[in-house]
Design a protein around this motif. Sequence first.
Motif, PDB file in Angstrom:
ATOM      1  N   ALA A  90       0.813  -1.220   0.000  1.00 39.12           N
ATOM      2  CA  ALA A  90       0.000   0.000   0.000  1.00 39.12           C
ATOM      3  C   ALA A  90       0.846   1.270   0.000  1.00 39.12           C
ATOM      4  N   TRP A  91       2.154   1.143   0.189  1.00 40.66           N
ATOM      5  CA  TRP A  91       3.045   2.300   0.140  1.00 40.66           C
ATOM      6  C   TRP A  91       3.453   2.670  -1.287  1.00 40.66           C
ATOM      7  N   GLU A  92       3.022   1.905  -2.272  1.00 46.12           N
ATOM      8  CA  GLU A  92       3.485   2.096  -3.648  1.00 46.12           C
ATOM      9  C   GLU A  92       3.278   3.525  -4.151  1.00 46.12           C
ATOM     10  N   ASP A  93       2.073   4.045  -4.048  1.00 50.82           N
ATOM     11  CA  ASP A  93       1.784   5.372  -4.599  1.00 50.82           C
ATOM     12  C   ASP A  93       2.607   6.457  -3.913  1.00 50.82           C
ATOM     13  N   ALA A  94       2.705   6.379  -2.600  1.00 53.48           N
ATOM     14  CA  ALA A  94       3.501   7.364  -1.863  1.00 53.48           C
ATOM     15  C   ALA A  94       4.964   7.288  -2.270  1.00 53.48           C
ATOM     16  N   LEU A  95       5.463   6.086  -2.442  1.00 49.05           N
ATOM     17  CA  LEU A  95       6.865   5.909  -2.820  1.00 49.05           C
ATOM     18  C   LEU A  95       7.134   6.490  -4.211  1.00 49.05           C
ATOM     19  N   LYS A  96       6.240   6.232  -5.152  1.00 48.87           N
ATOM     20  CA  LYS A  96       6.413   6.774  -6.497  1.00 48.87           C
ATOM     21  C   LYS A  96       6.448   8.305  -6.479  1.00 48.87           C
ATOM     22  N   ALA A  97       5.648   8.885  -5.592  1.00 50.32           N
ATOM     23  CA  ALA A  97       5.586  10.347  -5.513  1.00 50.32           C
ATOM     24  C   ALA A  97       6.817  10.954  -4.856  1.00 50.32           C
ATOM     25  N   VAL A  98       7.439  10.223  -3.940  1.00 48.57           N
ATOM     26  CA  VAL A  98       8.523  10.785  -3.140  1.00 48.57           C
ATOM     27  C   VAL A  98       9.910  10.406  -3.649  1.00 48.57           C
ATOM     28  N   ASP A 104      19.179  10.804  -4.327  1.00 43.53           N
ATOM     29  CA  ASP A 104      20.379  10.417  -3.582  1.00 43.53           C
ATOM     30  C   ASP A 104      20.068   9.551  -2.361  1.00 43.53           C
ATOM     31  N   LEU A 105      18.784   9.322  -2.092  1.00 41.00           N
ATOM     32  CA  LEU A 105      18.388   8.464  -0.974  1.00 41.00           C
ATOM     33  C   LEU A 105      17.997   7.092  -1.490  1.00 41.00           C
ATOM     34  N   ASN A 106      18.134   6.093  -0.635  1.00 36.12           N
ATOM     35  CA  ASN A 106      17.757   4.726  -0.978  1.00 36.12           C
ATOM     36  C   ASN A 106      16.446   4.354  -0.294  1.00 36.12           C
ATOM     37  N   PHE A 107      15.566   3.729  -1.059  1.00 40.16           N
ATOM     38  CA  PHE A 107      14.264   3.300  -0.562  1.00 40.16           C
ATOM     39  C   PHE A 107      14.092   1.804  -0.841  1.00 40.16           C
ATOM     40  N   ALA A 108      13.298   1.151  -0.012  1.00 45.27           N
ATOM     41  CA  ALA A 108      12.940  -0.248  -0.263  1.00 45.27           C
ATOM     42  C   ALA A 108      11.470  -0.431   0.072  1.00 45.27           C
ATOM     43  N   ILE A 109      10.771  -1.170  -0.776  1.00 47.71           N
ATOM     44  CA  ILE A 109       9.369  -1.481  -0.530  1.00 47.71           C
ATOM     45  C   ILE A 109       9.188  -2.993  -0.535  1.00 47.71           C
ATOM     46  N   ILE A 110       8.432  -3.484   0.411  1.00 52.21           N
ATOM     47  CA  ILE A 110       8.164  -4.911   0.530  1.00 52.21           C
ATOM     48  C   ILE A 110       6.763  -5.202   0.002  1.00 52.21           C
ATOM     49  N   ASP A 111       6.686  -6.165  -0.885  1.00 46.79           N
ATOM     50  CA  ASP A 111       5.418  -6.661  -1.465  1.00 46.79           C
ATOM     51  C   ASP A 111       4.923  -5.849  -2.651  1.00 46.79           C
ATOM     52  N   ASP A 112       5.772  -5.061  -3.263  1.00 46.09           N
ATOM     53  CA  ASP A 112       5.393  -4.398  -4.503  1.00 46.09           C
ATOM     54  C   ASP A 112       6.655  -4.028  -5.266  1.00 46.09           C
ATOM     55  N   ALA A 113       6.468  -3.634  -6.521  1.00 44.86           N
ATOM     56  CA  ALA A 113       7.601  -3.284  -7.365  1.00 44.86           C
ATOM     57  C   ALA A 113       7.447  -1.856  -7.871  1.00 44.86           C
ATOM     58  N   VAL A 114       8.454  -1.040  -7.630  1.00 42.86           N
ATOM     59  CA  VAL A 114       8.488   0.342  -8.114  1.00 42.86           C
ATOM     60  C   VAL A 114       9.764   0.498  -8.930  1.00 42.86           C
ATOM     61  N   ASP A 115       9.619   0.830 -10.199  1.00 44.97           N
ATOM     62  CA  ASP A 115      10.744   0.862 -11.121  1.00 44.97           C
ATOM     63  C   ASP A 115      11.421   2.228 -11.112  1.00 44.97           C
ATOM     64  N   LEU A 116      12.220   2.448 -10.079  1.00 41.46           N
ATOM     65  CA  LEU A 116      13.042   3.647  -9.976  1.00 41.46           C
ATOM     66  C   LEU A 116      14.445   3.207  -9.556  1.00 41.46           C
ATOM     67  N   PRO A 117      15.493   3.869 -10.013  1.00 44.12           N
ATOM     68  CA  PRO A 117      16.861   3.387  -9.759  1.00 44.12           C
ATOM     69  C   PRO A 117      17.263   3.375  -8.295  1.00 44.12           C
ATOM     70  N   ASN A 118      16.632   4.199  -7.468  1.00 40.38           N
ATOM     71  CA  ASN A 118      16.990   4.248  -6.047  1.00 40.38           C
ATOM     72  C   ASN A 118      16.012   3.472  -5.173  1.00 40.38           C
ATOM     73  N   VAL A 119      15.244   2.566  -5.796  1.00 38.47           N
ATOM     74  CA  VAL A 119      14.264   1.770  -5.055  1.00 38.47           C
ATOM     75  C   VAL A 119      14.576   0.280  -5.183  1.00 38.47           C
ATOM     76  N   ARG A 120      14.652  -0.392  -4.059  1.00 37.49           N
ATOM     77  CA  ARG A 120      14.745  -1.852  -4.018  1.00 37.49           C
ATOM     78  C   ARG A 120      13.340  -2.401  -3.797  1.00 37.49           C
TER      79      ARG A 120
END
Length: 329
Positions: A90-98, A104-120
């Motif tokens: 459920a964090w997918e939309d917020a993560l895409k926006a932020v 320069d920051l690293n992000f990780a989301i569990i249980d979804d896929a966000v295709d951005l270079p700084n996202v795991r």
Amino acid sequence: MKRIVLGLLAATAMVLPAFAADVQPAILYDLGGKFDKSFNEAAFHGAEKFKTETGVAYVEFEVSNASQREQALRRFAEDGRNPIVMAGFAWEDALKAVAKDYPDLNFAIIDDAVDLPNVRSLVFKENEGSYLVGIMAAMASKSKKVSFIGGMDIPLIRKFECGYVGGAKSAGATDVIQNMTGDTPAAWNDPAKGGEIAKTQIDQGSDVVYAAAGGTGVGVLQAAADAGKLGIGVDSNQNGLQPGKVLTSMLKRVDVAVYTAFMDGKNGTFKGGLQNLGLKEGGVDYAMDDNNKALVTDAMKAAVEKAKADIIAGTIQVHDYTADNACPY
């Protein structure tokens, strides 16, 4: 609302000791809270393991409604928290926006896929672990009728369900009763309703009930134990919630995902991209401990270990579920 959320974040940060200069990790939990005995709590344990081993503290936030998500995530990013881990799709939309605003920051989301270079993006093969506990359920069942209770009715939970049905039927179950708790996020935290559904399934002949429903599952395990039947836990090791009445728990190593993300941030080895974690990768498994060892026979364990090896080798293909391809079992 903005002042309330920021106040909560500030209060969380104030109780923690100073951060190491090179890493300032943060974790944001999903609905149900970090002590849900299941998914969120697994994430919490991963963060705690990191803190214990490194002496580096982290900040955290427990979301209580969807409107808080982007604001909370953006505040952590503005504060320079790094890496920032989000537990739940459920964090997918917020993560895409932020995330795109903070390259320069690293992000990780569990249980979804966000295709951005700084996202795991960390997803799991829940169907594989569920296949194993399905085998155990069928072998432990006297009626050869077992059942499944999901939380929110979404494709992710259907993956748990599908694997469980496949494993149970492969080991001789004649019927797998299946119900979902609801179609809103409230389904993750309704142990009373979970208990009611479990009682109905037991009345229909099920004697082993598997819950993949977050905090709702606590009520399922309680109802199964009260009825003299067996439950199966999920995500965290829930064997100890009803000792001697929980056959096993399907472990989803959310704790390892969080710990590794934090540690990679500390070591400067964090990389984005998609990771799909199954039995081969150590992402899922089944739980054995003193609470359930008397329930699991040698034959049962041998059957599960053989299936585990076959899945890893590719000899057994565990089917998945997608919205346009219902479970084939």
